[in-house]
Scaffold this motif. Structure first.
Motif, PDB file in Angstrom:
ATOM      1  N   GLY A 182      43.703 -64.599   5.137  1.00  0.00           N
ATOM      2  CA  GLY A 182      43.917 -63.172   4.876  1.00  0.00           C
ATOM      3  C   GLY A 182      43.427 -62.754   3.501  1.00  0.00           C
ATOM      4  O   GLY A 182      43.250 -61.574   3.236  1.00  0.00           O
ATOM      5  N   LEU A 183      43.196 -63.723   2.625  1.00  0.00           N
ATOM      6  CA  LEU A 183      42.728 -63.397   1.275  1.00  0.00           C
ATOM      7  C   LEU A 183      41.206 -63.303   1.193  1.00  0.00           C
ATOM      8  O   LEU A 183      40.678 -62.676   0.290  1.00  0.00           O
ATOM      9  CB  LEU A 183      43.225 -64.439   0.273  1.00  0.00           C
ATOM     10  N   GLY A 184      40.518 -63.975   2.135  1.00  0.00           N
ATOM     11  CA  GLY A 184      39.066 -63.988   2.066  1.00  0.00           C
ATOM     12  C   GLY A 184      38.553 -64.906   0.965  1.00  0.00           C
ATOM     13  O   GLY A 184      39.339 -65.600   0.313  1.00  0.00           O
ATOM     14  N   TYR A 185      37.266 -64.893   0.744  1.00  0.00           N
ATOM     15  CA  TYR A 185      36.664 -65.754  -0.284  1.00  0.00           C
ATOM     16  C   TYR A 185      37.157 -67.187  -0.149  1.00  0.00           C
ATOM     17  O   TYR A 185      37.715 -67.759  -1.087  1.00  0.00           O
ATOM     18  CB  TYR A 185      36.995 -65.239  -1.686  1.00  0.00           C
ATOM     19  N   TYR A 186      36.966 -67.770   1.023  1.00  0.00           N
ATOM     20  CA  TYR A 186      37.570 -69.070   1.300  1.00  0.00           C
ATOM     21  C   TYR A 186      36.987 -70.193   0.468  1.00  0.00           C
ATOM     22  O   TYR A 186      37.617 -71.232   0.308  1.00  0.00           O
ATOM     23  CB  TYR A 186      37.488 -69.364   2.794  1.00  0.00           C
ATOM     24  N   SER A 187      35.795 -69.981  -0.109  1.00  0.00           N
ATOM     25  CA  SER A 187      35.260 -71.017  -0.991  1.00  0.00           C
ATOM     26  C   SER A 187      36.144 -71.169  -2.227  1.00  0.00           C
ATOM     27  O   SER A 187      36.205 -72.238  -2.829  1.00  0.00           O
ATOM     28  CB  SER A 187      33.829 -70.686  -1.393  1.00  0.00           C
ATOM     29  N   ARG A 188      36.834 -70.094  -2.579  1.00  0.00           N
ATOM     30  CA  ARG A 188      37.736 -70.198  -3.728  1.00  0.00           C
ATOM     31  C   ARG A 188      38.939 -71.069  -3.402  1.00  0.00           C
ATOM     32  O   ARG A 188      39.434 -71.815  -4.246  1.00  0.00           O
ATOM     33  CB  ARG A 188      38.191 -68.810  -4.168  1.00  0.00           C
ATOM     34  N   ALA A 189      39.413 -71.000  -2.172  1.00  0.00           N
ATOM     35  CA  ALA A 189      40.502 -71.889  -1.743  1.00  0.00           C
ATOM     36  C   ALA A 189      40.022 -73.337  -1.728  1.00  0.00           C
ATOM     37  O   ALA A 189      40.752 -74.247  -2.127  1.00  0.00           O
ATOM     38  CB  ALA A 189      41.012 -71.476  -0.375  1.00  0.00           C
ATOM     39  N   ARG A 190      38.784 -73.538  -1.289  1.00  0.00           N
ATOM     40  CA  ARG A 190      38.238 -74.898  -1.292  1.00  0.00           C
ATOM     41  C   ARG A 190      38.076 -75.411  -2.719  1.00  0.00           C
ATOM     42  O   ARG A 190      38.363 -76.571  -3.007  1.00  0.00           O
ATOM     43  CB  ARG A 190      36.889 -74.935  -0.568  1.00  0.00           C
ATOM     44  N   ASN A 191      37.612 -74.535  -3.600  1.00  0.00           N
ATOM     45  CA  ASN A 191      37.510 -74.927  -5.011  1.00  0.00           C
ATOM     46  C   ASN A 191      38.878 -75.278  -5.590  1.00  0.00           C
ATOM     47  O   ASN A 191      39.016 -76.222  -6.364  1.00  0.00           O
ATOM     48  CB  ASN A 191      36.913 -73.783  -5.835  1.00  0.00           C
ATOM     49  N   LEU A 192      39.877 -74.492  -5.223  1.00  0.00           N
ATOM     50  CA  LEU A 192      41.240 -74.728  -5.695  1.00  0.00           C
ATOM     51  C   LEU A 192      41.699 -76.128  -5.293  1.00  0.00           C
ATOM     52  O   LEU A 192      42.240 -76.889  -6.106  1.00  0.00           O
ATOM     53  CB  LEU A 192      42.161 -73.670  -5.073  1.00  0.00           C
TER      54      LEU A 192
END
Length: 240
Positions: free
Chosen positions: A79-89
């Motif tokens: 729901g937040l989008g920008y899933y590469s940021r979650a992967r980076n996290l």
DNA sequence: ATCCTGTGCT
DNA sequence: AGCACAGGAT
């Protein structure tokens, strides 16, 4: 050049009375600061709040995040989008676990080396967590500084980035870095807003070059022409 | 220096 | 429909 920190004093006084009470403020835990900054990069405070709480409940520390599966992290990010940021996290958490024995670093170079952490986020984490004197430069800071000094150099050029970074550093009191950084960003978010700023209640109005020029909204100046420009060349042969 | 990403504004 | 935003990555 105002190197006497009077601007900072005014900003911090304003911040004392106008700051919003946000859950990620007044924590020195670099992990929590990191999570809040990454969420806030892409989300308004109002909607990011729920994600922040859910994320910390599920992953209370960097080790919990590192030991989770990427699927679990992505599920919570949904729901937040920008899933590469979650992967980076997730990748950064594993990096902290493996390279820093599960202790989130507070050294600028170490923080900056993690996936998904650039100059802004590194300065925010380090200055909020430890007070180390690194000046944050985000969109809010660009606007405040651009207006204060009526800067015509576009923000998105190397000259502009250099100038803005220098000015941000010059405003930063070394012993109040964390508070100053929070104050100038909150000031940009609530008072020195992009459109129709109410300069009549601004504590810096007397020192603001953009207000003096009567055009606060003109700043910060941007260039950003990714757009393709048609260019026409005229050339000719010279024969002998 | 240019590209990438999802949302929201125009 | 197209662009601006906001940082980071390349």
């Amino acid at each position: 050049m105002p190197n006497d920190y009077n601007v900072s004093r005014t900003l911090r006084r304003w911040y004392d009375t106008h700051r919003r009470a946000l859950p990620w403020r007044d924590t020195r835990d670099p992990y929590r600061i990191w999570i809040s900054e990454v969420i806030l990069q892409q989300t308004r405070v109002a909607q990011g709040m729920d994600y922040y709480h859910r994320f910390l409940e599920r992953f209370p520390d960097v080790r919990a995040l590192a030991d989770a599966s990427e699927q679990d992290v992505l599920r919570l990010w949904q729901g937040l989008g920008y899933y590469s940021r979650a992967r980076n996290l997730h990748a950064a958490a594993r990096d902290v676990r493996d390279r820093f024995a599960g202790r989130f670093p507070t050294d600028y170079a170490a923080v900056r080396s993690l996936s998904g952490i650039g100059d802004y986020t590194a300065a925010a984490i380090v200055s909020f967590a430890t007070g180390a004197p690194y000046a944050v430069v985000d969109g809010n800071v660009l606007r405040v500084i651009g207006r204060l000094f009526a800067i015509d150099t576009p923000t998105d050029t190397s000259a502009g980035r250099h100038l803005y970074n220098d000015l941000a550093r010059s405003l930063l009191p070394p012993d109040q870095a964390g508070t100053h950084n929070q104050a100038i960003m909150e000031f940009g978010a609530l008072q020195c807003v992009p459109r129709n700023p109410d300069c009549s209640v601004c504590p810096l109005v007397a020192r603001c070059a953009a207000h003096a020029a009567g055009t606060p909204e003109r700043f910060p100046v941007k260039q950003h022409r990714t757009k393709t420009v048609d260019r026409y060349f005229h050339y000719f042969y010279v024969t002998t």
